[in-house]
Design a protein around this motif. Structure first.
Motif, mmCIF file in Angstrom:
data_model
loop_
_atom_site.group_PDB
_atom_site.id
_atom_site.type_symbol
_atom_site.label_atom_id
_atom_site.label_comp_id
_atom_site.label_asym_id
_atom_site.label_seq_id
_atom_site.Cartn_x
_atom_site.Cartn_y
_atom_site.Cartn_z
ATOM 1 N N MET A 96 10.775 11.975 14.890
ATOM 2 C CA MET A 96 11.216 10.892 13.809
ATOM 3 C C MET A 96 12.633 10.500 13.808
ATOM 4 N N VAL A 97 13.587 11.776 13.678
ATOM 5 C CA VAL A 97 14.956 11.512 13.523
ATOM 6 C C VAL A 97 15.372 10.686 14.789
ATOM 7 N N ARG A 98 15.062 10.885 16.020
ATOM 8 C CA ARG A 98 15.393 10.158 17.073
ATOM 9 C C ARG A 98 15.036 8.752 17.158
ATOM 10 N N TYR A 99 13.809 8.542 16.578
ATOM 11 C CA TYR A 99 13.265 7.000 16.505
ATOM 12 C C TYR A 99 14.273 6.197 15.513
ATOM 13 N N CYS A 100 14.628 6.815 14.496
ATOM 14 C CA CYS A 100 15.386 6.341 13.478
ATOM 15 C C CYS A 100 16.729 5.624 14.252
ATOM 16 N N ARG A 101 17.393 7.058 14.809
ATOM 17 C CA ARG A 101 18.652 6.676 15.523
ATOM 18 C C ARG A 101 18.634 5.720 16.595
ATOM 19 N N SER A 102 17.455 5.622 17.478
ATOM 20 C CA SER A 102 17.506 4.616 18.070
ATOM 21 C C SER A 102 17.485 3.211 17.573
ATOM 22 N N LEU A 103 17.076 2.852 16.519
ATOM 23 C CA LEU A 103 17.293 1.786 15.630
ATOM 24 C C LEU A 103 18.587 1.530 14.845
ATOM 25 N N GLY A 104 19.514 2.464 15.061
ATOM 26 C CA GLY A 104 20.843 2.561 14.298
ATOM 27 C C GLY A 104 20.834 2.945 12.631
ATOM 28 N N ILE A 105 19.630 3.711 12.392
ATOM 29 C CA ILE A 105 19.343 3.860 11.120
ATOM 30 C C ILE A 105 19.839 5.440 10.945
ATOM 31 N N ARG A 106 20.744 5.635 9.961
ATOM 32 C CA ARG A 106 21.135 7.193 9.699
ATOM 33 C C ARG A 106 20.135 7.746 9.149
ATOM 34 N N VAL A 107 20.094 9.179 9.350
ATOM 35 C CA VAL A 107 19.059 10.013 8.761
ATOM 36 C C VAL A 107 19.623 11.250 8.231
ATOM 37 N N VAL A 108 18.833 11.552 7.167
ATOM 38 C CA VAL A 108 19.314 12.946 6.288
ATOM 39 C C VAL A 108 17.943 13.467 5.934
#
Length: 343
Positions: A96-108
């Motif tokens: 899930m983290v990797r998917y967000c990062r692939s779209l340029g979304i930061r994750v916490v």
């Protein structure tokens, strides 16, 4: 789909304008969201909502998660993978983290640190996670184990030290916050806690407000109802909350105190965000009359004053995540009036 920085700033300005004008419909989705990726937890903490109600189900499946992120990708800048359970219990968490990062979304996300191992830490650092919150509710074993039932304080400290050493060894850019919730027995330990965790690899130490405020934890000490004042910016700027099963709530502060707005698998996220119930909530805040939204009147989240509210719209949410502990520290230790309600 990635959104350019200029378009994201324009989007923030549109949200701010909608907030200041008191508009009941938002121009689009907010910049932040919380996805409750797990309904399971390996601890039993008395200050948690889990102490007073059950949480059926297990964890978010990747398909539901992707539906949420795909609908919000044009607008989300910062997504939290938190909820009523421990995120590391979801086997799809790193994906899930990797998917967000692939779209340029930061994750916490936050964790109770009990599940750390070399392999798990390696997976966290490899995922591209931007910010991790290490929850340690107490500066001594006695207090910590009172509020974190099922956890061993000394083991948790060892786990965190292992995480920090691996972070430093890899020169990982992940932002690390060590966090303690302000509770009756942790408040006297606040300064000791600050001192304990000023160590290499820790970027910030946060003494966080208890946003649940359960009666058995604070007997006779529940917060006063919200009075008229600055309308809550979360209803315009987020974060909106999506449960593991796709149910959407307008704000984490009223989570489980009211019915869901609907389900993202049945209705578009933007339609839920601007639906009848959300408009009723915004109207109540604009008019300062919470009779129709009693869940808002008892919300335990701090109420920032207007300068901080404006900043929450204008500042990159990732930077805001770094600044919030600073303002809270000044409000708690120096009694500076950044908030209308801060207890």
């Amino acid at each position: 789909m990635r959104q350019s920085e200029s378009r994201r700033r324009f989007h923030n300005l549109r949200l701010l304008s909608s907030y200041l004008r008191g508009e009941l419909r938002c121009p689009d989705l907010p910049a932040t969201a919380i996805v409750g990726v797990s309904n399971r937890c390996n601890l039993r903490c008395p200050m948690c909502l889990r102490a007073v109600r059950g949480f059926p189900g297990t964890q978010a499946d990747f398909g539901t998660f992707r539906t949420v992120i795909d609908q919000g990708a044009r607008f989300f800048r910062y997504v939290s993978l938190d909820g009523p359970g421990e995120p590391l219990l979801n086997p799809d968490l790193h994906r899930m983290v990797r998917y967000c990062r692939s779209l340029g979304i930061r994750v916490v996300y936050s964790t109770n640190c009990t599940l750390f191992s070399k392999e798990n830490i390696q997976a966290i650092l490899d995922s591209g996670l931007d910010h991790i919150i290490l929850s340690v509710n107490g500066a001594t074993a006695e207090v910590f184990e009172k509020y974190n039932l099922g956890a061993d304080y000394n083991q948790v400290v060892r786990n965190i030290r292992l995480f920090l050493s691996m972070k430093l060894e890899r020169r990982s850019p992940v932002l690390v916050t060590v966090q303690m919730v302000r509770l009756p027995d942790t408040i006297p330990q606040a300064r000791l806690f600050q001192t304990q965790w000023r160590v290499p690899g820790v970027d910030s130490v946060r003494i966080k407000s208890d946003v649940v405020r359960l009666e058995h934890v604070w007997p006779g000490g529940r917060r006063k109802p919200r009075g008229p004042g600055n309308r809550c910016p979360r209803l315009w700027n987020g974060p909106l909350y999506v449960n593991y099963d796709g149910d959407v709530n307008g704000c984490p502060g009223i989570l489980l105190r009211t019915e869901a707005l609907g389900n993202v698998r049945e209705k578009a996220l933007i339609d839920l965000w601007n639906g009848k119930r959300m408009q009723e909530m915004r109207k109540a805040h604009v008019e300062g009359d919470y009779a129709s939204v009693p869940e808002c009147s008892v919300c335990a989240y701090p109420s920032p004053r207007l300068p901080l509210i404006l900043g929450s719209f204008l500042v990159n949410p990732f930077l805001a995540g770094r600044l919030i502990p600073v303002f809270e520290k000044l409000a708690f230790f120096r009694k500076l009036p950044f908030y209308e309600r801060f207890d």
